[in-house]
Design a protein around this motif. Structure first.
Motif, short mmCIF file in Angstrom:
data_model
loop_
_atom_site.label_atom_id
_atom_site.label_comp_id
_atom_site.label_asym_id
_atom_site.label_seq_id
_atom_site.Cartn_x
_atom_site.Cartn_y
_atom_site.Cartn_z
N GLU A 70 42.09 31.78 41.51
CA GLU A 70 40.88 31.97 40.70
C GLU A 70 40.76 33.42 40.24
OE1 GLU A 70 37.69 30.46 38.69
OE2 GLU A 70 39.11 29.31 39.89
N TYR A 71 41.03 34.38 41.13
CA TYR A 71 40.98 35.79 40.75
C TYR A 71 42.05 36.11 39.71
CZ TYR A 71 37.50 37.40 44.10
OH TYR A 71 36.35 37.62 44.79
N HIS A 73 43.26 34.19 37.50
CA HIS A 73 42.82 33.62 36.24
C HIS A 73 41.78 34.51 35.56
CE1 HIS A 73 41.53 30.63 33.31
NE2 HIS A 73 40.29 30.81 33.73
N HIS A 74 40.87 35.07 36.31
CA HIS A 74 39.80 35.89 35.73
C HIS A 74 40.24 37.28 35.34
CE1 HIS A 74 36.46 33.13 36.13
NE2 HIS A 74 36.87 32.85 37.36
N PHE A 75 41.30 37.79 35.95
CA PHE A 75 41.71 39.15 35.67
C PHE A 75 42.93 39.25 34.77
CE2 PHE A 75 39.21 39.73 39.58
CZ PHE A 75 38.31 40.67 39.10
N LYS A 76 43.29 38.16 34.11
CA LYS A 76 44.43 38.20 33.17
C LYS A 76 44.00 38.81 31.87
CE LYS A 76 47.42 34.64 34.87
NZ LYS A 76 48.10 33.41 34.60
#
Length: 76
Positions: A70-71, A73-76
């Motif tokens: 999840e992290y 995915h959000h920090f790409k």
């Protein structure tokens, strides 16, 4: 030793007579019987303890993996 009652997410972690004992919180006799049973049976205590650790370990690995993805995915 895994021993618990039927509430608060416990039934999701404890499978009765597989990795612990689920007891009715309103039944003092069942609590006493479960404690005496486990005090008198070293093998059962060991098996429940080992199975309980394995269950928690598998759940934590899955949860950590999901959080990590999840992290990412959000920090790409």
């Amino acid at each position: 030793v895994s021993q618990s009652r039927y509430h608060g997410g416990i039934p999701e972690l404890i499978n009765d007579k597989e990795n612990g004992l689920l007891i009715n919180p309103l039944n003092e006799s069942s609590m006493k019987n479960a404690l005496v049973r486990l005090m008198n049976n070293n093998e059962e205590r060991f098996l429940y303890g080992s199975a309980g650790r394995d269950k928690v370990k598998s759940i934590s690995e899955i949860t950590c993996r999901q959080i990590s993805e999840e992290y990412k995915h959000h920090f790409k």
